[in-house]
Design an enzyme around this catalytic site. Structure first.
Site, PDB file in Angstrom:
ATOM      1  N   ARG A  41       0.853  -1.192   0.000  1.00  0.00           N
ATOM      2  CA  ARG A  41       0.000   0.000   0.000  1.00  0.00           C
ATOM      3  C   ARG A  41       0.889   1.242   0.000  1.00  0.00           C
ATOM      4  O   ARG A  41       1.288   1.745   1.043  1.00  0.00           O
ATOM      5  CB  ARG A  41      -0.923   0.003   1.225  1.00  0.00           C
ATOM      6  CG  ARG A  41      -1.900   1.172   1.264  1.00  0.00           C
ATOM      7  CD  ARG A  41      -2.771   1.098   2.519  1.00  0.00           C
ATOM      8  NE  ARG A  41      -3.750   2.167   2.550  1.00  0.00           N
ATOM      9  CZ  ARG A  41      -3.512   3.389   3.058  1.00  0.00           C
ATOM     10  NH1 ARG A  41      -2.326   3.666   3.588  1.00  0.00           N
ATOM     11  NH2 ARG A  41      -4.457   4.307   3.049  1.00  0.00           N
ATOM     12  N   SER A 113     -12.947  -3.374   0.561  1.00  0.00           N
ATOM     13  CA  SER A 113     -13.220  -2.710   1.836  1.00  0.00           C
ATOM     14  C   SER A 113     -14.717  -2.476   1.986  1.00  0.00           C
ATOM     15  O   SER A 113     -15.382  -2.032   1.050  1.00  0.00           O
ATOM     16  CB  SER A 113     -12.487  -1.365   1.904  1.00  0.00           C
ATOM     17  OG  SER A 113     -11.096  -1.552   1.899  1.00  0.00           O
ATOM     18  N   LYS A 142      -4.702   6.206   7.963  1.00  0.00           N
ATOM     19  CA  LYS A 142      -5.470   6.692   6.821  1.00  0.00           C
ATOM     20  C   LYS A 142      -6.111   8.027   7.169  1.00  0.00           C
ATOM     21  O   LYS A 142      -6.938   8.122   8.077  1.00  0.00           O
ATOM     22  CB  LYS A 142      -6.562   5.689   6.435  1.00  0.00           C
ATOM     23  CG  LYS A 142      -6.032   4.388   5.864  1.00  0.00           C
ATOM     24  CD  LYS A 142      -7.168   3.498   5.406  1.00  0.00           C
ATOM     25  CE  LYS A 142      -7.907   4.087   4.227  1.00  0.00           C
ATOM     26  NZ  LYS A 142      -8.944   3.172   3.698  1.00  0.00           N
TER      27      LYS A 142
END
Length: 212
Positions: A41, A113, A142
């Protein structure tokens, strides 16, 4: 090992998440500590772009392949194809699983998600292989994180007709609250900073492995 088992200790990381070691060393230690799945990521401020992102991805992909750890790419199907990844993880705003399946190889894993029971059901119908549910707890990783839903959402998803579908909890998970996520019905936990920020990623991964 099937996907439900592979979700057990799911390590998510990019270059910006590594504090004490470089990304390769961080991942190598985490693998030695027993992670069962890895997601590349590379996002956020100061993250790598273009060829640098691909270069790091290839090195991490090679490391995972050496130790037979499934390698997942976050959000970017083109990058997943270039790195010959084992799968891709998509958000609600990314390509739908059915669209993604037409663009990737059949053997690739698709994760999605989800943040509600309804999204979870739609993800299954759309062809996802597993769902990530969260945020479980408050997270700083995040900046665009959704409102905390807590482990109880996993229990609600299980009760809503998905008793066996592969689920991983994500968001703010630490060694102190991970057991709560497992007990809610999750097959595994997705962890970023609790492993990547640790002075010993190997010991951190080992600690999560002792919970189940």
């Amino acid at each position: 090992m099937n996907i439900s088992e592979q979700l057990k200790v799911y390590f998510v990381m990019g270059s910006t998440n590594c504090i004490n070691h470089d990304p390769e060393k961080t991942l190598a230690e985490a693998i030695n500590g027993g992670i069962t799945l890895f997601q590349y990521r590379e996002k956020g401020e100061a993250s790598l772009t273009d060829e640098n992102r691909v270069y790091l991805g290839k090195k991490l992909r090679a490391l995972c392949k050496r130790y037979s750890i499934p390698f997942i790419v976050n959000d970017d199907i083109e990058l997943a194809l270039e790195l010959e990844s084992d799968g891709v993880h998509l958000g609600q705003d990314d390509d739908a699983p059915l669209v993604a399946k037409k663009r990737i190889k059949n053997h690739m894993i698709i994760g999605l998600s989800t943040h509600t029971v309804e999204e979870a059901k739609l993800a299954v119908t759309a062809g996802a292989d597993y769902i990530g549910v969260g945020p479980m707890f408050t997270t700083k990783t995040k900046t665009d994180a959704h409102e905390v839903v807590g482990p109880t959402l996993i229990s609600h998803i299980r009760a809503a007709g998905l008793p066996d579908f592969p689920i991983v909890g994500i968001g703010g998970i630490t060694i102190h609250n991970a057991l709560e996520v497992y007990q809610s019905g999750a097959n595994g936990i997705a962890v970023i900073s609790s492993i990547s920020h640790a002075s010993s990623p190997r010991e951190a991964a080992e600690a999560f492995n002792t919970l189940r």
